[in-house]
Design a protein around this motif. Structure first.
Motif, short mmCIF file in Angstrom:
data_model
loop_
_atom_site.label_atom_id
_atom_site.label_comp_id
_atom_site.label_asym_id
_atom_site.label_seq_id
_atom_site.Cartn_x
_atom_site.Cartn_y
_atom_site.Cartn_z
N LEU A 43 -2.70 8.53 13.52
CA LEU A 43 -1.87 7.33 13.54
C LEU A 43 -1.08 7.18 12.24
N PRO A 44 0.16 6.68 12.34
CA PRO A 44 0.91 6.40 11.11
C PRO A 44 0.23 5.31 10.28
N ALA A 45 0.52 5.28 8.99
CA ALA A 45 -0.16 4.34 8.08
C ALA A 45 0.12 2.90 8.47
N THR A 46 1.29 2.59 9.01
CA THR A 46 1.61 1.20 9.35
C THR A 46 0.82 0.71 10.55
N ILE A 47 0.41 1.62 11.43
CA ILE A 47 -0.31 1.22 12.63
C ILE A 47 -1.80 1.06 12.36
N LYS A 48 -2.33 1.78 11.40
CA LYS A 48 -3.77 1.80 11.16
C LYS A 48 -4.37 0.41 10.91
N ASN A 49 -3.69 -0.42 10.15
CA ASN A 49 -4.28 -1.69 9.72
C ASN A 49 -3.61 -2.90 10.35
N ASP A 50 -2.95 -2.74 11.48
CA ASP A 50 -2.26 -3.85 12.12
C ASP A 50 -3.19 -4.53 13.11
N PRO A 51 -3.65 -5.76 12.80
CA PRO A 51 -4.59 -6.43 13.71
C PRO A 51 -3.98 -6.76 15.07
N LEU A 53 -1.74 -4.98 16.74
CA LEU A 53 -1.74 -3.76 17.53
C LEU A 53 -3.16 -3.39 17.95
N GLU A 54 -4.11 -3.66 17.10
CA GLU A 54 -5.51 -3.38 17.44
C GLU A 54 -5.95 -4.26 18.61
N THR A 55 -5.50 -5.50 18.63
CA THR A 55 -5.79 -6.40 19.75
C THR A 55 -5.16 -5.87 21.03
N LEU A 58 -7.21 -2.98 22.33
CA LEU A 58 -8.42 -3.44 23.00
C LEU A 58 -8.11 -3.98 24.39
N ARG A 59 -7.03 -4.74 24.50
CA ARG A 59 -6.64 -5.29 25.81
C ARG A 59 -6.27 -4.17 26.78
N PHE A 60 -5.59 -3.13 26.26
CA PHE A 60 -5.24 -1.99 27.10
C PHE A 60 -6.50 -1.23 27.53
N THR A 66 -1.03 -3.36 31.20
CA THR A 66 -0.67 -2.03 31.68
C THR A 66 -0.16 -1.18 30.52
N SER A 67 0.01 0.10 30.78
CA SER A 67 0.53 0.98 29.73
C SER A 67 1.96 0.60 29.36
N GLU A 68 2.75 0.12 30.34
CA GLU A 68 4.13 -0.32 30.03
C GLU A 68 4.12 -1.54 29.12
N GLU A 69 3.22 -2.49 29.40
CA GLU A 69 3.11 -3.68 28.54
C GLU A 69 2.64 -3.29 27.14
N PHE A 70 1.73 -2.35 27.06
CA PHE A 70 1.26 -1.89 25.77
C PHE A 70 2.39 -1.25 24.96
N GLU A 71 3.22 -0.43 25.62
CA GLU A 71 4.35 0.21 24.94
C GLU A 71 5.35 -0.84 24.45
N VAL A 72 5.60 -1.88 25.25
CA VAL A 72 6.52 -2.95 24.84
C VAL A 72 5.96 -3.65 23.61
N ILE A 73 4.69 -3.95 23.60
CA ILE A 73 4.05 -4.60 22.45
C ILE A 73 4.14 -3.70 21.22
N LYS A 74 3.85 -2.42 21.42
CA LYS A 74 3.88 -1.46 20.30
C LYS A 74 5.29 -1.37 19.71
N ARG A 75 6.29 -1.30 20.56
CA ARG A 75 7.67 -1.25 20.05
C ARG A 75 8.05 -2.55 19.35
N GLY A 76 7.59 -3.65 19.88
CA GLY A 76 7.89 -4.95 19.27
C GLY A 76 7.26 -5.12 17.90
N LEU A 77 6.08 -4.54 17.71
CA LEU A 77 5.39 -4.65 16.42
C LEU A 77 5.87 -3.61 15.42
N GLY A 78 6.43 -2.52 15.93
CA GLY A 78 6.82 -1.42 15.04
C GLY A 78 8.12 -1.66 14.41
#
Length: 78
Positions: A43-51, A53-55, A58-60, A66-78
């Motif tokens: 994992l990139p350093a920015t993702i490792k400690n993001d609470p 994204l960790e949430t 866990l939800r995924f 869904t995986s699509e919702e997870f990708e949307v969240i990940k892009r939104g946080l990145g």
């Protein structure tokens, strides 16, 4: 104290036991340190400690999103 002829009195037995316990503790701590380090090497350093994204992870994992919702969240946080 009297020695038994081999240089082992009551205190040297305690010292040996203390050294063995200390050595085992050291090995356990080193193994824990390496195992924690290798869990997230990919994992990139920015993702490792993001609470947030960790949430989402866990939800995924619990199939709450869904995986699509997870990708949307990940892009939104990145």
């Amino acid at each position: 104290m009297m020695s038994n002829g081999y240089g082992m009195d009551g205190w040297s037995g305690f010292g040996m036991l203390f050294f063995v316990v200390l050595a085992i503790f050291g090995v356990v701590m080193v193994l824990r340190w390496f195992s924690d380090d290798t869990k997230r090497k990919d994992l990139p350093a920015t993702i490792k400690n993001d609470p947030a994204l960790e949430t989402a992870r866990l939800r995924f994992a619990k199939n709450e999103i869904t995986s699509e919702e997870f990708e949307v969240i990940k892009r939104g946080l990145g």
